[in-house]
Design a protein around this motif. Structure first.
Motif, PDB file in Angstrom:
ATOM      1  N   TYR A   1       0.808  -1.224   0.000  1.00 41.68           N
ATOM      2  CA  TYR A   1       0.000   0.000   0.000  1.00 41.68           C
ATOM      3  C   TYR A   1       0.840   1.272   0.000  1.00 41.68           C
ATOM      4  N   ASP A   2       1.971   1.266   0.762  1.00 41.48           N
ATOM      5  CA  ASP A   2       2.710   2.530   0.884  1.00 41.48           C
ATOM      6  C   ASP A   2       3.456   2.885  -0.402  1.00 41.48           C
ATOM      7  N   GLU A   3       3.517   1.946  -1.347  1.00 41.77           N
ATOM      8  CA  GLU A   3       4.181   2.245  -2.621  1.00 41.77           C
ATOM      9  C   GLU A   3       3.205   2.830  -3.634  1.00 41.77           C
ATOM     10  N   LEU A   4       1.936   2.763  -3.304  1.00 46.36           N
ATOM     11  CA  LEU A   4       0.922   3.136  -4.293  1.00 46.36           C
ATOM     12  C   LEU A   4       0.328   4.498  -3.965  1.00 46.36           C
ATOM     13  N   ASP A   5      -0.352   5.037  -4.958  1.00 50.70           N
ATOM     14  CA  ASP A   5      -0.912   6.376  -4.833  1.00 50.70           C
ATOM     15  C   ASP A   5      -2.418   6.277  -4.630  1.00 50.70           C
ATOM     16  N   TRP A   6      -2.855   6.551  -3.425  1.00 50.34           N
ATOM     17  CA  TRP A   6      -4.293   6.498  -3.126  1.00 50.34           C
ATOM     18  C   TRP A   6      -4.557   7.334  -1.886  1.00 50.34           C
ATOM     19  N   ASP A   7      -5.822   7.591  -1.605  1.00 46.57           N
ATOM     20  CA  ASP A   7      -6.158   8.458  -0.476  1.00 46.57           C
ATOM     21  C   ASP A   7      -7.073   7.747   0.515  1.00 46.57           C
ATOM     22  N   VAL A   8      -6.971   8.167   1.749  1.00 46.15           N
ATOM     23  CA  VAL A   8      -7.907   7.689   2.758  1.00 46.15           C
ATOM     24  C   VAL A   8      -9.148   8.578   2.709  1.00 46.15           C
ATOM     25  N   VAL A   9     -10.302   7.952   2.598  1.00 42.56           N
ATOM     26  CA  VAL A   9     -11.542   8.712   2.465  1.00 42.56           C
ATOM     27  C   VAL A   9     -12.099   9.035   3.849  1.00 42.56           C
ATOM     28  N   VAL A  10     -12.357  10.297   4.090  1.00 39.68           N
ATOM     29  CA  VAL A  10     -12.949  10.685   5.370  1.00 39.68           C
ATOM     30  C   VAL A  10     -14.122  11.621   5.106  1.00 39.68           C
ATOM     31  N   GLU A  11     -15.230  11.364   5.782  1.00 39.13           N
ATOM     32  CA  GLU A  11     -16.387  12.264   5.724  1.00 39.13           C
ATOM     33  C   GLU A  11     -16.695  12.656   7.159  1.00 39.13           C
TER      34      GLU A  11
ATOM     35  N   VAL B   1     -18.727   7.298   2.417  1.00 45.27           N
ATOM     36  CA  VAL B   1     -17.372   6.790   2.602  1.00 45.27           C
ATOM     37  C   VAL B   1     -17.206   5.495   1.822  1.00 45.27           C
ATOM     38  N   ARG B   2     -18.173   4.599   1.928  1.00 44.59           N
ATOM     39  CA  ARG B   2     -18.042   3.318   1.225  1.00 44.59           C
ATOM     40  C   ARG B   2     -18.004   3.524  -0.274  1.00 44.59           C
ATOM     41  N   MET B   3     -18.879   4.420  -0.762  1.00 46.03           N
ATOM     42  CA  MET B   3     -18.900   4.617  -2.208  1.00 46.03           C
ATOM     43  C   MET B   3     -17.595   5.219  -2.708  1.00 46.03           C
ATOM     44  N   ARG B   4     -17.038   6.142  -1.932  1.00 42.86           N
ATOM     45  CA  ARG B   4     -15.790   6.749  -2.377  1.00 42.86           C
ATOM     46  C   ARG B   4     -14.619   5.798  -2.203  1.00 42.86           C
ATOM     47  N   GLU B   5     -14.715   4.922  -1.210  1.00 39.71           N
ATOM     48  CA  GLU B   5     -13.633   3.950  -1.030  1.00 39.71           C
ATOM     49  C   GLU B   5     -13.558   2.977  -2.192  1.00 39.71           C
ATOM     50  N   VAL B   6     -14.690   2.718  -2.797  1.00 38.26           N
ATOM     51  CA  VAL B   6     -14.682   1.851  -3.986  1.00 38.26           C
ATOM     52  C   VAL B   6     -13.810   2.493  -5.063  1.00 38.26           C
ATOM     53  N   GLU B   7     -13.937   3.811  -5.217  1.00 35.38           N
ATOM     54  CA  GLU B   7     -13.101   4.494  -6.219  1.00 35.38           C
ATOM     55  C   GLU B   7     -11.622   4.374  -5.876  1.00 35.38           C
ATOM     56  N   GLU B   8     -11.309   4.552  -4.571  1.00 33.16           N
ATOM     57  CA  GLU B   8      -9.900   4.468  -4.170  1.00 33.16           C
ATOM     58  C   GLU B   8      -9.366   3.060  -4.396  1.00 33.16           C
ATOM     59  N   SER B   9     -10.179   2.067  -4.048  1.00 35.05           N
ATOM     60  CA  SER B   9      -9.746   0.688  -4.268  1.00 35.05           C
ATOM     61  C   SER B   9      -9.484   0.448  -5.741  1.00 35.05           C
TER      62      SER B   9
END
Lengths: 558, 349
Positions: free
Chosen positions: A425-435, A446-454
Motif C-alpha cells: 500500500y505505501d508504494e501506491l498512490d491512493w487516499d484515505v476517504v474521510v467524511e 465513505v463506502r462509495m468513495r472507497e470503492v473508487e480508491e480501491s
C-alpha cells in the motif's frame, strides 16, 4: 480522573536510548509491577485493582485513545487480560497493558469506565475464559447462552460435559407481555433473530415508546462457531488459513486471510516477495469493492424497504468482481488463496485475458458509481432519511473502538493501510476517504468513495503486474514445513478489513499450534455503537443505522 | 338520468327479464362480471406482472419457466398459495382475525360498482358516485385495523396504527383534490364527470385535445396521484407494511388463503386508485380508435406500472416525515387548489 490536566504530546516522541516501554513505565510509576515484551509493543504488567488508574493515565496523558482489543487467556498458574492500546493518530505507537489475576480469585477491575468498548470485550473474556470484571456495568455472557456451564477457553473446561439446559431455564420472550419495568407507556419488541433487516441472525431487544426507540440491547452469539478455538487446534503453516474466510464471509475473504498472514508472518519472521505482495494487494482491494457493493445494496434495501433496482445493480457489479476473484483464487467465497510467505499460485493463464477482464471492470466502474449516485445519494428522500440520522460523534466512536468506514464516516482519519502500512500500500498512490458528517449518509458516502480508491489501487497493481519480468515472478518465500515460534512470544497485529480493524493476537507456546488465538473483529466493536446511534430515534432510523454499520454476524460472533 | 344504460339494465334487457327479478338477476350477473374482470386483472398483476416489472427495473429476468413468458406461474402460484397451511397463531381475536382478510378486498371491489369502465360496463351510476367510491375504498382501513389488533402481534399493531395515521393524513387531501374536479364538472355522478371531459379543449394541427382534467388542472392531477400513492400504500409511502422495519406490518401473522386475500385486496386497491384517477382526470374510458374498455384497462395498468416504478426506485419515507408531508404539505396545497379552482370557475362561469 479524566479531568486531569492534559500533558503535551511529548511522550509520543522517542528520546534516543530510552525505549518506549521505559518511558511509559516511568509515566505510570508505581502502577507498573512488571514488564513484558510483546513483538508489536512493550507490555506493562498492572495489578488487577489498578487497571482503571493505569488506563486513565495512558489515555489522558500519553494519548492512547484506542482500545483495540482485549485478550483474555488462562495460564497454568494465572489468568491474564491484555488490553491492546494504540492511538487513532499514530497507529504504530502501541502498548499492551497486561493484567494477571490469580487462579482462585480471577477478579480484575473493568476498563469500561475508561473505554466504552471494553464493555463487550470484557463480557466476551468472562464468557469464554472466565475472568470476572469488577465495576463492569453488565457482566453477562455474550456469545454463549446464559445457561452455559463452564468457560470453553479455560484450561480445565470439560468439552464432553453435556450442556443440559431445560427450556424453563431460558427466558421465554413470549411468556409475558414484555414492558420496561414500571412503565406502561413503552412496548418491548424482539427485532430478530428472524427479521428482514438484521443481516443474519442478530437479535435486538428493543423497547419502544410509540415509534421511538427508548432502549435497545443487541443480543449476539447465534453464529458463534468457536473460530478462536478451532484456530488454536490448527497448525500455523496450513491449517489456520482456511478459517479467516469464514469470519467475514461476505466477499471479504482475502482481507481476512491477510490478517492471519500478516500476524503469523511477523511472528515467524517470514518475508513476503514483492510480487506476491502486489497480488495480495490487488486481491484484497477486489474483495473490498465486492464487500462495499454488498454494503451499499443492503443499506439501500434497509432504507428503500425492498429488493429494489439499486440492490440489484450493486449485485450485478459485484458479480463481475466475484468472477475475477474466482479466476484468481478458484473460489467464489472461501478463497483460501493466501499462504504464509505469499499466495498459493500465480495469476491465471493466459495473463492478458485476466488483465483485460480486470481493466474492463475498472473502466466500467466510474459509470456504475455515477449511476449509484444518481439513484441513491442525490435522491432527496434518501437524503431526508439519512442525513442527520444515526449520529455517531467522533469521541463516542473512538471510545467504542469503531474503525473502518464507520470511524471514517465520523471524521476520524484512520486507516491501517496507511497508518500501519503493510503489503504494497505505501508504494501506491491512493487516499484515505474521510467524511465528517457522522451520520448514516456519511458512512454511505465513505463506502462509495472507497470503492473508487480501491479501483485506483487495483489499477496500479495491474500495471505493475503486467510489466513484471517473467523470471522474477516469485509468489512464495521459502517457509519451513513446520513453524514452531519460540515459547511465550506474543504478537497482536491488525489489517484494514472491509469493516475496519481486523486484528489477531497469537501467543506461541513452542509447538506448531498457537496457545492462544484471539480475533479482534471490527464488526463486534462497531455493532456496540448501535445504542448510541439509535436511542431516542425512530425505529426506521435504527434500522438504517444498523444497515450503515454493515455488520456481518459471522464476524461478530466468530 | 344516466347518459348510458348501466350494466345490470343491459343484462336484464338481453335476458328479457323485467321488474324486480330483472333487477336482481341483472345486478348479480353484472356484479359477478365486474368482480371477475378485476380479479383476472389482479391475477395477472400479482403473481406475474409485478414480478416481471420489478425484474425489468432491477435488471433481472424473473419468472420464465412455466408457460410462455412464465404466464402459467399464475396457475401454479394459485395452487401453491391455496395449498399452504393456514397458521392461526395463539391468542388471535378470532372473528375479527377471520373477517379482516375479507373486508379488505371487499371494500376495494365495492368501489368498482360506480366506475364507468367503458362500453357500458358500469354497475350503478348514482348521483353521489364519487363519494361512494371514496367511502367504499376507505372501508379497507377498517379491515387493516382489524388485522392489526386481532393478530396479537406488536409488528401488526404498529403497522395498523401507521395505516390509520396514513389514511387520515392522506384521505383528506385526496378527497379535497377530487372536490376541485367536482367544481369543474358540477356533478358527483361518475358518468357526468366523464362526459364533461369529452368536450374539446383546443385543437392543435388537427388533433383535438379533450378537456381531461389532467390537462385542465395538471397541478390537481399531480396532487391526486401522490395522495393516491399514499392511499394505496406504495413507495415512498410504504409505511404500513415497511418490510425491513416492522416485518410485514399488519399482515405479519397471515398465511395461506388469508394472506392471498389481503394481498388481493391491496392489488385491487391499486387498480381502484387508478380507476378513480382515470375517471376524474383522464377522461375515464375515453380515447381514440380503441374501444373504451381497452382504454380504461390501459389507464389503470399505467397507474399500476407507476406504483411499481416508484416501488423499485424511490426510498421509503420515515413515518414522521410521511405524516409531515401529509398534514403540512398535501393538505395545504389541496385546499389552495380547491379555493383557486372555485375562484376561477366562479369568475369564468
Amino acid at each position: 480522573m479524566s479531568l486531569e490536566e492534559q500533558q503535551s504530546d511529548e511522550p509520543a516522541e522517542l528520546e534516543s536510548g530510552v525505549s518506549r516501554g521505559d518511558e511509559l513505565a516511568d509515566l505510570l510509576g508505581d502502577l507498573v509491577v512488571g514488564r513484558e515484551e510483546h513483538m508489536n509493543a512493550p507490555g506493562l504488567v498492572i495489578r488487577p485493582d489498578e487497571v482503571q488508574d493505569a488506563l486513565f493515565k495512558l489515555r489522558d496523558e500519553a494519548g492512547f485513545d484506542h482500545l483495540s482489543c482485549v485478550t483474555a487467556q488462562e495460564y497454568e498458574d494465572r489468568y491474564e487480560s491484555i488490553y491492546h492500546l494504540t492511538k487513532f493518530d499514530d497507529r504504530t505507537d502501541e502498548v499492551s497493558v497486561v493484567v494477571p489475576t490469580s487462579k482462585d480469585n480471577p477478579v480484575s477491575q473493568s476498563a469500561e469506565p475508561v473505554f466504552r468498548t471494553a464493555d463487550w470485550h470484557e463480557r466476551e473474556a468472562y464468557d469464554l475464559v472466565g475472568i470476572q470484571y469488577e465495576d463492569h456495568p453488565d457482566l453477562r455472557r455474550i456469545l454463549l447462552p446464559d445457561t452455559w456451564q463452564g468457560h470453553p477457553l479455560g484450561l480445565d473446561y470439560d468439552q464432553d460435559r453435556p450442556q443440559i439446559a431445560t427450556l424453563r431455564e431460558h427466558a421465554n420472550p413470549l411468556e409475558e407481555d414484555h414492558r420496561a419495568a414500571g412503565d406502561s407507556n413503552t412496548m418491548y419488541i424482539n427485532i430478530g433473530p428472524h427479521h428482514p433487516a438484521t443481516h443474519g441472525v442478530l437479535h435486538v431487544e428493543t423497547v419502544v415508546d410509540g415509534e421511538q426507540v427508548v432502549d435497545l440491547d443487541a443480543d449476539i452469539g447465534y453464529l458463534h462457531r468457536c473460530e478462536e478455538q478451532m484456530c488454536q487446534q490448527g497448525t500455523y503453516r496450513h491449517q489456520i488459513m482456511p478459517y479467516p474466510d469464514r469470519w467475514d464471509y461476505i466477499s471479504a475473504g482475502l482481507l481476512n486471510e491477510w490478517a492471519y498472514a500478516r500476524t503469523a508472518e511477523d511472528l515467524a519472521d517470514i518475508d513476503v516477495p514483492e510480487y506476491a505482495q502486489i497480488i495480495r494487494t490487488m486481491g484484497a482491494e477486489l474483495c473490498r469493492i465486492a464487500s462495499h457493493m454488498i454494503a451499499l445494496g443492503t443499506f439501500a434495501l434497509d432504507v428503500y424497504g425492498d429488493f429494489t433496482a439499486i440492490f440489484m445493480y450493486a449485485m450485478r457489479d459485484r458479480e463481475i468482481v466475484q468472477n475475477i476473484l474466482e479466476d484468481l483464487t478458484g473460489q467464489r467465497m472461501m478463497f483460501n488463496y493466501f499462504r504464509l510467505g505469499g499466495v498459493v499460485w500465480d495469476l491465471p493463464e493466459p495473463r492478458e485475458e485476466f488483465f483485460e477482464k480486470v481493466r474492463d471492470f475498472l473502466d466500467g466502474l466510474p459509470q456504475a458509481l455515477e449511476e449509484y449516485h444518481d439513484m441513491i445519494t442525490s435522491n432527496e428522500i434518501l437524503q431526508a432519511r439519512t442525513v442527520g440520522t444515526g449520529v455517531l460523534p467522533p469521541e463516542v466512536a473512538k471510545s467504542y473502538g469503531a474503525t473502518g468506514p464507520v470511524a471514517r464516516g465520523s471524521g476520524i482519519d484512520y486507516d491501517l493501510r496507511r497508518d500501519d502500512s503493510y503489503g504494497y500500500y505505501d508504494e501506491l498512490d491512493w487516499d484515505v476517504v474521510v467524511e465528517d458528517g457522522c451520520d448514516n449518509f456519511s458512512r454511505l458516502l465513505v463506502r462509495m468513495r472507497e470503492v473508487e480508491e480501491s479501483a485506483k489501487i487495483i489499477q496500479q497493481c495491474v500495471d505493475l503486474l503486467e510489466d513484471w519480468p517473467e523470471d522474477e515472478r516469485n509468489i512464495q518465500a521459502n517457509v519451513p514445513r513446520t513453524l514452531k515460534p519460540e515459547e511465550d512470544t506474543e504478537i497482536y497485529r491488525a489489517v484494514e478489513g472491509a469493516k475496519g480493524e481486523l486484528g489477531i493476537y497469537i501467543r506461541a507456546d513452542g509447538t506448531d499450534k498457537p496457545a492462544r488465538f484471539k480475533i479482534r473483529s471490527p464488526c463486534f466493536s462497531n455493532l456496540q455503537t448501535l445504542p448510541e446511534m439509535s436511542e431516542g430515534e425512530y425505529i426506521p432510523d435504527m434500522i438504517a443505522s444498523l444497515g450503515s454499520l454493515d455488520i456481518v454476524l459471522g464476524e461478530v460472533d466468530r | 338520468m344516466s347518459l348510458q344504460a348501466v350494466l345490470p339494465d343491459t343484462i336484464s334487457g338481453l335476458l328479457g327479464l323485467e321488474g324486480v327479478l330483472g333487477d336482481v338477476v341483472g345486478g348479480l350477473v353484472g356484479a359477478f362480471l365486474v368482480a371477475n374482470i378485476m380479479l383476472i386483472m389482479t391475477a395477472f398483476a400479482g403473481p406475474w406482472a409485478k414480478r416481471k416489472i420489478t425484474a425489468a427495473f432491477g435488471d433481472r429476468i424473473a419468472v420464465n419457466r412455466i408457460g410462455p413468458f412464465g404466464l402459467l406461474t399464475i396457475v401454479t402460484d394459485a395452487v401453491r398459495l391455496l395449498s399452504k397451511e393456514l397458521i392461526v397463531p395463539e391468542g388471535v381475536d378470532r372473528p375479527a382475525w377471520d373477517l379482516a382478510p375479507m373486508v379488505i378486498p371487499f371494500s376495494a371491489l365495492l368501489g368498482f360498482a360506480v366506475i364507468p369502465m367503458g362500453n357500458g360496463i358500469q354497475l350503478a351510476d348514482p348521483e353521489t358516485g364519487l363519494a361512494f367510491a371514496f367511502a367504499a375504498a376507505s372501508i379497507a382501513s377498517l379491515g387493516i385495523v382489524m388485522t392489526g389488533y386481532a393478530s396479537n402481534n406488536k409488528f401488526s399493531l404498529i403497522g395498523a396504527l401507521r395505516a390509520v395515521a396514513a389514511n387520515i393524513a392522506y384521505e383528506i387531501p385526496l378527497v379535497i383534490t377530487a372536490a376541485s374536479v367536482v367544481i369543474f364538472a358540477g356533478s358527483l355522478r361518475m358518468s357526468e364527470i366523464v362526459a364533461v371531459q369529452a368536450e374539446p379543449l383546443l385543437s392543435v394541427a388537427g388533433v383535438t385535445i379533450p378537456t381531461w382534467f389532467a390537462f385542465v388542472n395538471p397541478f390537481a392531477f399531480a396532487l391526486f396521484v401522490i395522495a393516491n400513492l399514499a392511499e394505496v400504500g406504495r413507495n415512498p409511502f410504504d409505511i404500513p407494511e415497511a418490510p425491513t422495519e416492522i416485518v410485514a406490518g399488519y399482515q405479519t401473522e397471515y398465511s395461506s388463503v388469508y394472506f392471498v386475500l389481503i394481498y388481493l385486496g391491496e392489488f385491487i386497491h391499486i387498480f381502484l386508485g387508478g380507476a378513480i384517477a382515470a375517471t376524474l382526470f383522464l377522461g375515464g374510458p375515453a380515447g381514440p380508435v380503441l374501444p373504451g374498455f381497452v382504454w380504461f384497462t390501459i389507464k389503470i395498468w399505467a397507474f399500476f406500472l407507476f406504483t411499481q416504478w416508484a416501488r423499485s426506485a424511490v426510498p421509503r419515507l420515515r413515518v414522521d416525515q410521511f405524516l409531515e408531508i401529509g398534514w403540512k404539505g398535501m393538505l395545504v396545497l389541496s385546499f389552495a387548489n380547491l379555493v383557486l379552482t372555485a375562484i376561477i370557475v366562479g369568475v369564468i362561469a
